[in-house]
Write a protein that holds these residues in place. Structure first.
Motif, PDB file in Angstrom:
ATOM      1  N   LYS A  28       0.840  -1.197   0.000  1.00 64.56           N
ATOM      2  CA  LYS A  28       0.000   0.000   0.000  1.00 64.56           C
ATOM      3  C   LYS A  28       0.874   1.247   0.000  1.00 64.56           C
ATOM      4  O   LYS A  28       2.103   1.138   0.040  1.00 64.56           O
ATOM      5  CB  LYS A  28      -0.913  -0.011   1.224  1.00 64.56           C
ATOM      6  CG  LYS A  28      -0.137  -0.103   2.548  1.00 64.56           C
ATOM      7  CD  LYS A  28      -1.052  -0.393   3.701  1.00 64.56           C
ATOM      8  CE  LYS A  28      -1.611   0.839   4.345  1.00 64.56           C
ATOM      9  NZ  LYS A  28      -0.699   1.612   5.184  1.00 64.56           N
ATOM     10  N   GLU A  29       0.233   2.414   0.013  1.00 64.89           N
ATOM     11  CA  GLU A  29       0.981   3.675  -0.011  1.00 64.89           C
ATOM     12  C   GLU A  29       1.486   4.066   1.381  1.00 64.89           C
ATOM     13  O   GLU A  29       1.049   3.489   2.395  1.00 64.89           O
ATOM     14  CB  GLU A  29       0.124   4.796  -0.632  1.00 64.89           C
ATOM     15  CG  GLU A  29      -1.072   5.223   0.171  1.00 64.89           C
ATOM     16  CD  GLU A  29      -2.249   4.261   0.089  1.00 64.89           C
ATOM     17  OE1 GLU A  29      -3.230   4.488   0.789  1.00 64.89           O
ATOM     18  OE2 GLU A  29      -2.175   3.249  -0.645  1.00 64.89           O
ATOM     19  N   ASN A  30       2.412   5.013   1.440  1.00 67.07           N
ATOM     20  CA  ASN A  30       2.910   5.617   2.693  1.00 67.07           C
ATOM     21  C   ASN A  30       3.444   4.618   3.708  1.00 67.07           C
ATOM     22  O   ASN A  30       3.058   4.634   4.881  1.00 67.07           O
ATOM     23  CB  ASN A  30       1.792   6.446   3.354  1.00 67.07           C
ATOM     24  CG  ASN A  30       1.349   7.584   2.473  1.00 67.07           C
ATOM     25  OD1 ASN A  30       2.159   8.127   1.707  1.00 67.07           O
ATOM     26  ND2 ASN A  30       0.092   7.944   2.542  1.00 67.07           N
ATOM     27  N   VAL A  31       4.320   3.758   3.271  1.00 67.48           N
ATOM     28  CA  VAL A  31       4.908   2.756   4.149  1.00 67.48           C
ATOM     29  C   VAL A  31       6.295   3.226   4.605  1.00 67.48           C
ATOM     30  O   VAL A  31       6.684   3.034   5.749  1.00 67.48           O
ATOM     31  CB  VAL A  31       5.023   1.421   3.370  1.00 67.48           C
ATOM     32  CG1 VAL A  31       5.876   0.442   4.127  1.00 67.48           C
ATOM     33  CG2 VAL A  31       3.647   0.850   3.092  1.00 67.48           C
ATOM     34  N   ILE A  32       7.021   3.859   3.699  1.00 72.15           N
ATOM     35  CA  ILE A  32       8.341   4.389   4.040  1.00 72.15           C
ATOM     36  C   ILE A  32       8.172   5.901   4.179  1.00 72.15           C
ATOM     37  O   ILE A  32       7.854   6.599   3.204  1.00 72.15           O
ATOM     38  CB  ILE A  32       9.382   4.018   2.964  1.00 72.15           C
ATOM     39  CG1 ILE A  32       9.418   2.491   2.801  1.00 72.15           C
ATOM     40  CG2 ILE A  32      10.760   4.555   3.339  1.00 72.15           C
ATOM     41  CD1 ILE A  32      10.235   2.001   1.633  1.00 72.15           C
ATOM     42  N   THR A  33       8.315   6.368   5.416  1.00 71.46           N
ATOM     43  CA  THR A  33       7.966   7.754   5.732  1.00 71.46           C
ATOM     44  C   THR A  33       9.158   8.449   6.387  1.00 71.46           C
ATOM     45  O   THR A  33      10.197   7.817   6.613  1.00 71.46           O
ATOM     46  CB  THR A  33       6.797   7.781   6.733  1.00 71.46           C
ATOM     47  OG1 THR A  33       7.298   7.258   7.983  1.00 71.46           O
ATOM     48  CG2 THR A  33       5.633   6.918   6.270  1.00 71.46           C
ATOM     49  N   SER A  34       8.965   9.721   6.740  1.00 67.83           N
ATOM     50  CA  SER A  34      10.043  10.447   7.424  1.00 67.83           C
ATOM     51  C   SER A  34      10.360   9.778   8.767  1.00 67.83           C
ATOM     52  O   SER A  34      11.442   9.948   9.312  1.00 67.83           O
ATOM     53  CB  SER A  34       9.634  11.906   7.635  1.00 67.83           C
ATOM     54  OG  SER A  34       8.420  11.945   8.351  1.00 67.83           O
ATOM     55  N   GLN A  35       9.416   8.997   9.314  1.00 63.73           N
ATOM     56  CA  GLN A  35       9.625   8.353  10.619  1.00 63.73           C
ATOM     57  C   GLN A  35      10.551   7.135  10.554  1.00 63.73           C
ATOM     58  O   GLN A  35      11.272   6.854  11.505  1.00 63.73           O
ATOM     59  CB  GLN A  35       8.276   7.881  11.205  1.00 63.73           C
ATOM     60  CG  GLN A  35       7.246   8.981  11.340  1.00 63.73           C
ATOM     61  CD  GLN A  35       7.761  10.119  12.204  1.00 63.73           C
ATOM     62  OE1 GLN A  35       8.169   9.915  13.335  1.00 63.73           O
ATOM     63  NE2 GLN A  35       7.784  11.325  11.638  1.00 63.73           N
ATOM     64  N   ASN A  36      10.503   6.385   9.455  1.00 57.10           N
ATOM     65  CA  ASN A  36      11.312   5.151   9.429  1.00 57.10           C
ATOM     66  C   ASN A  36      12.373   5.114   8.318  1.00 57.10           C
ATOM     67  O   ASN A  36      13.164   4.176   8.272  1.00 57.10           O
ATOM     68  CB  ASN A  36      10.396   3.910   9.339  1.00 57.10           C
ATOM     69  CG  ASN A  36       9.600   3.867   8.041  1.00 57.10           C
ATOM     70  OD1 ASN A  36       9.804   4.701   7.159  1.00 57.10           O
ATOM     71  ND2 ASN A  36       8.700   2.912   7.921  1.00 57.10           N
ATOM     72  N   PRO A  86       4.491   3.986  -2.195  1.00 55.55           N
ATOM     73  CA  PRO A  86       4.858   3.477  -0.864  1.00 55.55           C
ATOM     74  C   PRO A  86       5.804   4.412  -0.107  1.00 55.55           C
ATOM     75  O   PRO A  86       5.937   4.283   1.107  1.00 55.55           O
ATOM     76  CB  PRO A  86       5.562   2.148  -1.172  1.00 55.55           C
ATOM     77  CG  PRO A  86       6.129   2.321  -2.526  1.00 55.55           C
ATOM     78  CD  PRO A  86       5.157   3.207  -3.268  1.00 55.55           C
ATOM     79  N   THR A  87       6.445   5.344  -0.821  1.00 54.86           N
ATOM     80  CA  THR A  87       7.428   6.219  -0.171  1.00 54.86           C
ATOM     81  C   THR A  87       6.928   7.659  -0.220  1.00 54.86           C
ATOM     82  O   THR A  87       6.519   8.136  -1.288  1.00 54.86           O
ATOM     83  CB  THR A  87       8.783   6.124  -0.921  1.00 54.86           C
ATOM     84  OG1 THR A  87       9.138   4.752  -1.041  1.00 54.86           O
ATOM     85  CG2 THR A  87       9.876   6.861  -0.182  1.00 54.86           C
ATOM     86  N   THR A  88       6.978   8.350   0.915  1.00 57.06           N
ATOM     87  CA  THR A  88       6.525   9.743   0.916  1.00 57.06           C
ATOM     88  C   THR A  88       7.650  10.638   0.375  1.00 57.06           C
ATOM     89  O   THR A  88       8.820  10.234   0.331  1.00 57.06           O
ATOM     90  CB  THR A  88       6.148  10.210   2.337  1.00 57.06           C
ATOM     91  OG1 THR A  88       7.342  10.265   3.135  1.00 57.06           O
ATOM     92  CG2 THR A  88       5.141   9.277   2.986  1.00 57.06           C
ATOM     93  N   ALA A  89       7.270  11.866  -0.008  1.00 59.39           N
ATOM     94  CA  ALA A  89       8.271  12.783  -0.570  1.00 59.39           C
ATOM     95  C   ALA A  89       9.328  13.121   0.488  1.00 59.39           C
ATOM     96  O   ALA A  89      10.513  13.253   0.168  1.00 59.39           O
ATOM     97  CB  ALA A  89       7.591  14.040  -1.091  1.00 59.39           C
TER      98      ALA A  89
END
Ligand code: NAD
Length: 424
Positions: free
Chosen positions: A303-311, A327-330
């Motif tokens: 799904k989307e937004n799995v790799i974020t600024s948090q991890n 899956p990766t945010t900007a």
């Protein structure tokens, strides 16, 4: 909620803002003319239809549907149709643009489109879904066609839905027109190799990336998130090449075996038990820990937004192959770039599906069907070329692969618009 009012987290997780950020950066780096930017930002055509349908209990209901064609500069518009209670026109618009860029990255002669119907398939019978599909098709009949706009399955639609669309369209035309949709059943003009195409595409570009780093496939370790169509097919094809799938992460947990999981057996286990957990010869581990395991390849395919600024700072993969969309945010992109992690962006990595859809359309128009070897060979040619086109752009313009992919796509679409000129 408007983008201006959203919190930083909501902004980071908004896929349309993420796509816009990447579009802006790519357009700026290309020095794209302001007028062309305006054209590329705006969908070419949008259609809203209200579909009266009789439900099984006799009541009449009216459903709303959309079809948006973002661009036909490079060929007929191409893109899926989704059913869902939360479908919005904004979402369909953004997804249509996404399709334009994806088709341009792999250099297939299609523009971008998307469609959707606001309905809840969970509470509708098959007969009701069929009536919705057929009336929706009748309403968008003038909009679609093999030469103008070619739908395909998306969320909550499938090969059966495409068969209904093809049949309805053909009834109006008074002859069978299989090339009006792709993702059809094999017996109705579908293509061999379509089901595994997205996973196979992921496998092909991953192999190219491994080659760049001098890593032999049989030495490579892989973590896969999502064990559905894309994730399980990628894992299966990669494991057949000797790659070690050390962990698979699903919605209810993750399994881990440092020596490599038996993917065929894991697929059977999930089919029999409904879960990947309790798989013999694997230990269950925390899902967040699994995502950050040391490995050569991380394949987010859920799904989307799995790799974020948090991890993003904790990811220990050399290569990320984005099987999923978005899956990766900007914000995470910037962190991954800084850490020199090689990302194969979604609009390249998961374009194997639309590429074999293109083959399906070609075969239907030829009335001549290819064997699987031909399909996979041609898919490989296209994916390998696209991979090297993106990497060359990234090296030439000193940008990460995602911005390179957007630059390549924008450049190709803008070039087609310039060559055609503006009809007035
Ligand atoms: P799918 O429904 O077959 O599989 C998705 C899997 O991910 C499911 O098994 C689900 O249980 C799992 N999942 C959901 N949330 C999860 C989470 N938080 N953690 C771990 N696992 C989770 O879907 P698919 O067709 O394989 O598509 C996956 C992604 O790939 C989507 O983003 C889709 O848009 C994209 N994609 C698919 C295709 C295609 O041809 N199917 C083409 C291009 C892009």
């Amino acid at each position: 909620m408007s983008a201006e009012l959203a919190s930083p987290i909501q902004r980071e997780f908004n896929p349309w803002l993420a796509a816009e950020a990447r579009f802006d950066e790519a357009a700026a780096r290309l020095g794209l003319d302001e007028g062309l930017c305006k054209i590329l930002r705006t969908p070419a055509r949008e259609l809203t239809v209200h579909i009266p349908v009789q439900l099984d209990d006799g009541r009449l209901e009216v459903f709303t549907g959309y079809r948006v064609q973002h661009s036909i500069a490079r060929g007929p518009a191409k893109g899926g149709i989704r059913f869902g209670p939360d479908v919005t026109l904004d979402e369909i618009r953004a997804l249509a643009a996404w399709m334009t860029w994806k088709c341009a990255v792999v250099n297939i002669p299609f523009g971008g489109a998307k469609g959707g119907v606001i309905c809840d398939p969970a509470v509708l019978s098959d007969a009701e879904l069929e009536r919705i599909t057929r009336r929706y098709t009748a309403e968008i009949f003038e909009f679609i066609g093999p030469e103008s706009d070619v739908p395909a399955p998306d969320m909550n639609t499938n090969a059966q839905t495409m068969a209904w669309i093809m049949d309805t369209y053909s009834m109006h035309k008074r002859y069978t027109e299989t090339a009006v949709v792709t993702g059809k059943p094999l017996d109705l003009g579908g293509s061999r190799g379509r089901e595994e195409a997205t996973g196979r595409g992921c496998m092909i570009v991953t192999l190219e990336a491994l080659r760049r780093f001098g890593i032999e496939p049989y030495n490579a370790t892989v973590v896969v998130q999502g064990f559905g169509n894309v994730g399980s097919m990628s894992a299966l094809l990669m494991s057949r090449l000797g790659m070690k799938i050390i962990s698979v992460i699903e919605i209810d947990g993750a399994v881990y075996n440092p020596h490599g999981l038996d993917i065929e057996a894991l697929r059977r286990h999930r089919q029999e038990t409904g879960s990947i957990l309790d798989f013999p010869e694997a230990e269950t581990i925390d899902r967040d820990d699994a995502l950050c395991l040391e490995c050569h390849v991380l394949l987010p395919a859920a799904k989307e937004n799995v790799i974020t600024s948090q991890n993003a700072g904790k990811i220990r993969a050399r290569i990320i192959c984005e099987g999923a969309n978005g899956p990766t945010t900007a914000l995470a992109d910037a962190i991954l770039s800084e850490r020199d992690i090689f990302v194969i962006p979604d609009i390249l990595a998961n374009a194997g599906g639309v590429t074999v859809s293109y083959f399906e359309w070609v075969q239907d128009r030829q009335g001549y069907f290819w064997n699987e070897r031909l399909v996979t060979g041609r898919l490989e040619e296209i994916m390998v070329d696209a991979f090297h086109d993106v990497v060359s752009y990234s090296e030439k313009h000193k940008v990460n692969n995602r911005i390179a992919a957007y630059m390549l796509a924008l450049d190709r679409v803008a070039f087609a618009i310039k060559l055609r000129g503006i009809y007035a």
